[in-house]
Design an enzyme around this catalytic site. Structure first.
Site, PDB file in Angstrom:
ATOM      1  N   SER A 188       6.340 -28.405   3.297  1.00 47.54           N
ATOM      2  CA  SER A 188       5.797 -28.199   1.775  1.00 47.54           C
ATOM      3  C   SER A 188       4.907 -29.131   1.688  1.00 47.54           C
ATOM      4  CB  SER A 188       7.078 -28.406   1.116  1.00 47.54           C
ATOM      5  OG  SER A 188       7.918 -29.456   1.225  1.00 47.54           O
ATOM      6  N   GLY A 228       7.803 -33.682   4.678  1.00 46.98           N
ATOM      7  CA  GLY A 228       6.984 -34.402   5.472  1.00 46.98           C
ATOM      8  C   GLY A 228       6.365 -33.516   6.627  1.00 46.98           C
ATOM      9  N   LEU A 229       6.024 -34.342   7.636  1.00 43.59           N
ATOM     10  CA  LEU A 229       5.194 -33.735   8.590  1.00 43.59           C
ATOM     11  C   LEU A 229       6.284 -32.906   9.801  1.00 43.59           C
ATOM     12  CD1 LEU A 229       2.567 -36.384   9.343  1.00 43.59           C
ATOM     13  CD2 LEU A 229       2.226 -34.174   8.232  1.00 43.59           C
ATOM     14  N   SER A 230       5.882 -31.998  10.513  1.00 48.25           N
ATOM     15  CA  SER A 230       6.544 -31.509  11.357  1.00 48.25           C
ATOM     16  C   SER A 230       6.760 -32.686  12.432  1.00 48.25           C
ATOM     17  CB  SER A 230       5.758 -30.339  12.247  1.00 48.25           C
ATOM     18  OG  SER A 230       6.494 -30.062  13.423  1.00 48.25           O
ATOM     19  N   GLY A 283      11.643 -35.557  11.021  1.00 50.95           N
ATOM     20  CA  GLY A 283      13.088 -35.835  11.233  1.00 50.95           C
ATOM     21  C   GLY A 283      13.794 -35.212  10.185  1.00 50.95           C
ATOM     22  N   LYS A 284      12.912 -34.243   9.330  1.00 50.09           N
ATOM     23  CA  LYS A 284      13.696 -33.548   8.142  1.00 50.09           C
ATOM     24  C   LYS A 284      14.977 -32.912   8.446  1.00 50.09           C
ATOM     25  CE  LYS A 284       9.918 -31.086   7.282  1.00 50.09           C
ATOM     26  NZ  LYS A 284       9.228 -31.530   8.527  1.00 50.09           N
ATOM     27  N   SER A 285      14.892 -31.979   9.284  1.00 51.89           N
ATOM     28  CA  SER A 285      15.904 -31.181   9.835  1.00 51.89           C
ATOM     29  C   SER A 285      17.115 -31.981  10.279  1.00 51.89           C
ATOM     30  CB  SER A 285      15.534 -30.157  10.664  1.00 51.89           C
ATOM     31  OG  SER A 285      14.730 -29.115  10.235  1.00 51.89           O
TER      32      SER A 285
END
Length: 255
Positions: A164, A90-92, A95-97
């Site tokens: 990615s 997903g975009l910067s 909330g991925k991290s």
């Protein structure tokens, strides 16, 4: 960890630990008394030395694959789950991290060995020689996928948090890791929300032309076509999104 207690206790999710019960004894027996199955499921003698695999050739011609003595089935029985790589894309600022590290906490509380591979963190060490060109981004994904694959073979659940942006690169990661272990999760938080958050100040710099090839601004993001799960942290709290992901893993990789 609670898994290594000498008596049956309950973890935070009400699940008995395995040490001391029959399930643990069976798992330990499977590890101490290996079968002749190769970890990949193929019938190769334990400890066999083989040339490089045809589908993944080595540049050097004088290296060989040495098979281990612990089958994947025995390893899965020992750790209590099927290994998986949760690929958060997903975009910067999506909330991925945050999801990755909260999921890691929940998994460890449930006695499931796991590890986070965070894109920014990897760029401080393993991938410190890479930039953000298309070539470098692909190599960043390849290296991360190879590490995740090795960790899966060790029985760990791996959670990756990388933008990615290209579908082809994510498909490469899927092939390296193995379709059976790959869980693609699209953290689909809209760019308007991500840019409002802008925790690292990157969107502001990208708008002023200070960061080239910035995904969502000057570089394209290709969303997954058929993700295993879609999480929008702009519409749902991060805690809810993480719980949904934990439930998905529990349904497909452990009970």
């Amino acid at each position: 960890m609670a898994r290594y207690c000498q008596e049956n206790v309950m973890n935070h999710f009400g699940k008995p630990t395995m040490i001391g019960d029959q399930a643990s004894e069976a798992a330990t027996s499977a590890v101490l008394n290996p079968t002749e199955d190769h970890p990949s499921g193929e019938a190769h003698p334990c400890g066999e030395v083989r040339p490089c695999q045809e589908d993944r050739p080595c540049k050097a011609s004088n290296v060989f694959w040495h098979s281990g003595k612990v089958s994947m089935a025995a390893r899965e029985q020992f750790v209590g789950h099927r290994p998986a790589t949760v690929w958060l894309t997903g975009l910067s600022g999506a909330g991925k991290s945050t999801i990755a590290y909260e999921l890691e906490r929940l998994l460890l509380l449930a006695n499931h060995p796991c590890c986070v591979l965070d894109g920014d963190n990897l760029r401080h060490c393993l991938n410190s020689d890479l930039g953000f060109s298309a070539h470098d981004r692909k190599e960043n994904i390849r290296r991360t996928a190879e590490v995740a694959h090795l960790m899966n073979e060790a029985g760990l659940i791996v959670i990756t948090a990388l933008i990615s942006p290209q579908r082809d690169d994510r498909e490469m990661a899927r092939e390296i890791i193995d379709e059976r272990h790959f869980v693609e999760v699209h953290v689909s938080t809209p760019i308007e929300v991500c840019e409002t958050r802008d925790p690292k100040g990157l969107y502001a710099k990208a708008r002023f032309g200070q960061i080239p090839n910035f995904t969502g601004i000057t570089s394209q993001y290709e969303p997954p076509l058929h993700p295993d799960l879609v999480l929008d942290t702009g519409a749902q709290p991060l805690s809810h999104c993480t719980r949904e992901l934990f439930k998905h893993l529990k349904t497909h990789f452990f009970s």
